[in-house]
Design a protein around this motif. Structure first.
Motif, PDB file in Angstrom:
ATOM      1  N   ASN A 144       0.818  -1.212   0.000  1.00 17.61           N
ATOM      2  CA  ASN A 144       0.000   0.000   0.000  1.00 17.61           C
ATOM      3  C   ASN A 144       0.850   1.260   0.000  1.00 17.61           C
ATOM      4  OD1 ASN A 144      -2.465  -1.350  -0.033  1.00 17.61           O
ATOM      5  ND2 ASN A 144      -2.601  -1.433   2.211  1.00 17.61           N
ATOM      6  N   ALA A 145       2.097   1.148   0.485  1.00 21.14           N
ATOM      7  CA  ALA A 145       2.988   2.298   0.510  1.00 21.14           C
ATOM      8  C   ALA A 145       3.175   2.909  -0.871  1.00 21.14           C
ATOM      9  CB  ALA A 145       4.352   1.896   1.078  1.00 21.14           C
ATOM     10  N   PHE A 146       3.061   2.087  -1.898  1.00 26.89           N
ATOM     11  CA  PHE A 146       3.253   2.586  -3.260  1.00 26.89           C
ATOM     12  C   PHE A 146       2.234   3.666  -3.614  1.00 26.89           C
ATOM     13  CE2 PHE A 146       2.235   2.373  -7.823  1.00 26.89           C
ATOM     14  CZ  PHE A 146       3.471   2.723  -8.357  1.00 26.89           C
ATOM     15  N   HIS A 147       1.022   3.531  -3.111  1.00 24.85           N
ATOM     16  CA  HIS A 147      -0.030   4.491  -3.456  1.00 24.85           C
ATOM     17  C   HIS A 147       0.277   5.874  -2.887  1.00 24.85           C
ATOM     18  CE1 HIS A 147      -2.287   1.180  -5.064  1.00 24.85           C
ATOM     19  NE2 HIS A 147      -2.300   0.563  -3.902  1.00 24.85           N
ATOM     20  N   SER A 148       0.986   5.928  -1.779  1.00 25.78           N
ATOM     21  CA  SER A 148       1.388   7.206  -1.193  1.00 25.78           C
ATOM     22  C   SER A 148       2.679   7.734  -1.820  1.00 25.78           C
ATOM     23  CB  SER A 148       1.575   7.054   0.316  1.00 25.78           C
ATOM     24  OG  SER A 148       2.105   8.227   0.882  1.00 25.78           O
ATOM     25  N   MET A 149       3.630   6.840  -2.020  1.00 17.94           N
ATOM     26  CA  MET A 149       4.956   7.261  -2.477  1.00 17.94           C
ATOM     27  C   MET A 149       5.020   7.505  -3.972  1.00 17.94           C
ATOM     28  SD  MET A 149       6.641   7.436   0.328  1.00 17.94           S
ATOM     29  CE  MET A 149       8.262   7.759  -0.385  1.00 17.94           C
ATOM     30  N   GLY A 150       4.377   6.665  -4.753  1.00 19.93           N
ATOM     31  CA  GLY A 150       4.460   6.782  -6.207  1.00 19.93           C
ATOM     32  C   GLY A 150       5.682   6.066  -6.763  1.00 19.93           C
ATOM     33  N   ARG A 151       5.967   6.350  -8.016  1.00 18.93           N
ATOM     34  CA  ARG A 151       7.004   5.625  -8.745  1.00 18.93           C
ATOM     35  C   ARG A 151       8.416   6.092  -8.399  1.00 18.93           C
ATOM     36  NH1 ARG A 151       4.404   6.963 -14.504  1.00 18.93           N
ATOM     37  NH2 ARG A 151       4.202   8.923 -13.331  1.00 18.93           N
ATOM     38  N   GLU A 152       9.360   5.150  -8.478  1.00 16.09           N
ATOM     39  CA  GLU A 152      10.809   5.375  -8.395  1.00 16.09           C
ATOM     40  C   GLU A 152      11.298   5.889  -7.048  1.00 16.09           C
ATOM     41  OE1 GLU A 152      12.056   7.756 -11.709  1.00 16.09           O
ATOM     42  OE2 GLU A 152      11.609   6.165 -13.154  1.00 16.09           O
ATOM     43  N   SER A 153      10.499   5.782  -6.018  1.00 16.77           N
ATOM     44  CA  SER A 153      10.941   6.239  -4.697  1.00 16.77           C
ATOM     45  C   SER A 153      12.108   5.407  -4.191  1.00 16.77           C
ATOM     46  CB  SER A 153       9.786   6.190  -3.701  1.00 16.77           C
ATOM     47  OG  SER A 153       8.765   7.094  -4.073  1.00 16.77           O
ATOM     48  N   ASP A 154      12.103   4.123  -4.518  1.00 18.04           N
ATOM     49  CA  ASP A 154      13.214   3.265  -4.107  1.00 18.04           C
ATOM     50  C   ASP A 154      14.522   3.699  -4.767  1.00 18.04           C
ATOM     51  OD1 ASP A 154      12.009   2.465  -6.535  1.00 18.04           O
ATOM     52  OD2 ASP A 154      12.834   0.437  -6.373  1.00 18.04           O
ATOM     53  N   LEU A 155      14.457   4.006  -6.051  1.00 25.45           N
ATOM     54  CA  LEU A 155      15.659   4.435  -6.769  1.00 25.45           C
ATOM     55  C   LEU A 155      16.167   5.774  -6.257  1.00 25.45           C
ATOM     56  CD1 LEU A 155      14.647   3.469 -10.430  1.00 25.45           C
ATOM     57  CD2 LEU A 155      16.072   2.179  -8.834  1.00 25.45           C
TER      58      LEU A 155
END
Length: 216
Positions: A144-155
């Protein structure tokens, strides 16, 4: 004389527990473990806030820009011997559209807000330790964290570390990369679990003693 240390960070300083969205208790949070490890000669001040950024005004939530808050924060807690800044995870949100270099620049800009404030002992400035957070794990995309963070946050959280290291060194700040010693927990891949908090406390205890021993 107690050494006063301000820990200025986001949800991983506040102690967010990704298992149930609660707050880890004292004795689990790295800030409280750091207090236990260092002992009564030190006074650890917890200043963690979930969602806090180093430099961004969040259009969805109020009061999360660390740059706007750090000055009144250090003035209210002075005198301070050391400020530990561990931010950058939330600045990687897609809605802020920052590059890894931009994120590092924002953290350095925030650290610079402490200079010449005379909030340390005897009218001096406190020491500053910048901690690069462990990068967000790539599997956050499946949570669910993806919905808050969005794309490429890991990179972004991974690629900003060398920029931050270089800038911190040039500015004369102490620096440590947490990701060399620990990783985010597997529940959402962006928050520390209990073991991560324990490792963070151990890592910072050693660094704090090193910094404040040199300062004398």
């Amino acid at each position: 004389m107690q050494r006063r240390i301000l820990c200025f960070g986001d949800s991983n300083t506040w102690g967010y527990n990704a298992e149930d969205e609660s707050r880890f208790e004292k004795g689990v949070r790295w800030t409280s473990l750091l207090q236990d490890n260092l002992g009564e000669e030190y006074d650890i001040i917890e200043e963690g806030l979930s969602g806090r950024t180093a430099s961004c005004d969040d259009p969805l939530f109020e009061g999360l820009n660390g740059y706007s808050y750090i000055y009144p924060c250090i003035m209210s807690h002075r005198p301070l011997d050391l400020i530990i800044i561990t931010l950058g995870t939330n600045d990687a949100k897609e809605r802020f559209a920052l590059t890894p270099l931009n994120i590092a620049m924002g953290i350095i800009r925030l650290a610079g807000r402490v200079k010449n404030t005379m909030t340390g002992r005897d009218g001096k400035d406190p020491e500053i330790l910048i901690v690069a957070p462990a990068p967000i794990g790539p599997l956050y995309k499946e949570k669910n964290a993806f919905h808050s963070m969005g794309r490429e946050s890991d990179l972004k959280t991974k690629e900003m570390i060398p920029f931050l290291h270089t800038m911190a060194k040039e500015a004369g700040y102490h620096f440590i990369s947490a990701g060399n010693h620990l990783s985010m927990g597997e529940v959402d891949h962006m928050h520390l679990n209990a073991e991560g908090h324990k490792k963070m406390a151990e890592l910072l205890e050693k660094k704090v003693r090193e910094i404040l021993k040199v300062r004398g």
